[in-house]
Design a protein around this motif. Structure first.
Motif, PDB file in Angstrom:
ATOM      1  N   THR A  37      44.307  36.733  44.064  1.00 12.24           N
ATOM      2  CA  THR A  37      44.526  35.404  43.515  1.00 12.24           C
ATOM      3  C   THR A  37      44.772  35.472  42.009  1.00 12.24           C
ATOM      4  OG1 THR A  37      43.058  34.491  45.211  1.00 12.24           O
ATOM      5  CG2 THR A  37      43.570  33.083  43.329  1.00 12.24           C
ATOM      6  N   ARG A  94      45.136  27.906  40.619  1.00 13.18           N
ATOM      7  CA  ARG A  94      45.096  29.224  41.242  1.00 13.18           C
ATOM      8  C   ARG A  94      46.296  29.368  42.165  1.00 13.18           C
ATOM      9  NH1 ARG A  94      43.294  28.959  46.530  1.00 13.18           N
ATOM     10  NH2 ARG A  94      42.263  27.020  47.106  1.00 13.18           N
ATOM     11  N   ASP A 126      47.513  31.748  45.357  1.00 13.26           N
ATOM     12  CA  ASP A 126      46.969  32.678  46.343  1.00 13.26           C
ATOM     13  C   ASP A 126      48.031  33.540  47.019  1.00 13.26           C
ATOM     14  OD1 ASP A 126      48.265  30.933  48.050  1.00 13.26           O
ATOM     15  OD2 ASP A 126      46.447  30.209  49.041  1.00 13.26           O
TER      16      ASP A 126
END
Length: 255
Positions: free
Chosen positions: A4, A238, A240
């Motif tokens: 991530t 974030r 991923d």
């Protein structure tokens, strides 16, 4: 190492407008968040104004931020890349933090490849059409000659001046609520950039600076994300590998 990629901005650690006990607790909260993301972090991008004020002298180090700096060193020692984009508050990072902490410093916007996506990363100050007064002051702050003159003044004078300027900077527009697509200069900048630079296609424009949380679709395959801050929002983004998500740190109050 995790997969991530995290994006964070505008912590303003050490801000004089925050009571001393709250300043320390805010730093501890950031460190706890870093502890939580470390197991799955592949890289951390700090998009400016991480410190409310920082000036690197040749032979002395400004006080404070020991917990935060130590945690960043843990990331880089573990092989997790940490990229730091200078903002308008932490503009005077020179060689100490890169050499001591192992961070990668960026002094201008850059493009980041995220698999099949491309992201445009910048703190956000100085983008688009800006007033002459802002451009003039920014040029002074970035001038090596002016930096040398500033460094020659004793910190007992420069540090209070810098904190006063910091308060002025935050009251000059960055803390305003969302101004709408036409009123947000970073949104207008992203729109214009896409028209002028159609190649490569930008999937995500990721900015700091404005202290608002914004995830706006410019087109079906282009988004503007403004990361908020850690004064009011405690927010971050974030990625991923497939999705870019804007979130808040919802740490429980007992922590």
């Amino acid at each position: 190492m995790g997969k991530t990629i995290y994006f964070l901005s505008d912590l303003h650690l050490g801000a004089e407008t925050v009571p001393p006990a709250d300043r320390l607790e805010r730093e501890r909260r950031v460190v706890r968040w870093l502890d939580r993301i470390k197991p799955d972090a592949a890289a951390l991008y700090l998009l400016g104004d991480i410190l409310d004020y920082w000036y690197e002298y040749r032979y002395v180090v400004p006080r404070g931020f020991a917990r935060f700096f130590g945690k960043i060193a843990e990331f880089t020692d573990a092989g997790i890349e940490v990229h730091w984009f200078i903002g308008n508050h932490d503009i005077w990072i020179f060689d100490y933090l890169p050499s001591e902490l192992g961070i990668i410093v960026h002094r201008s916007p850059c493009l980041l490849s995220l698999g099949r996506y491309t992201a445009y990363l910048a703190h956000g100050d100085g983008l688009g059409r800006t007033p002459f007064s802002f451009r003039f002051i920014r040029r002074i702050f970035r001038s090596r000659f002016c930096q040398a003159l500033y460094a020659a003044i004793h910190p007992r004078w420069t540090v209070p001046f810098a904190h006063c300027w910091s308060v002025h900077s935050r009251t000059s527009g960055v803390d305003l609520p969302y101004q709408g697509e036409e009123g947000e200069f970073l949104v207008r900048y992203a729109q214009e950039y896409g028209r002028v630079h159609p190649v490569p296609h930008i999937d995500f424009f990721i900015f700091g600076h404005r202290h608002i949380m914004l995830d706006l679709m410019l087109a079906k395959d282009c988004r503007v994300v403004i990361l908020g801050d850690w004064i009011h929002h405690f927010s971050f983004a974030r990625f991923d590998g497939e999705r870019l998500v804007l979130e808040q740190d919802l740490e429980s109050e007992e922590n």
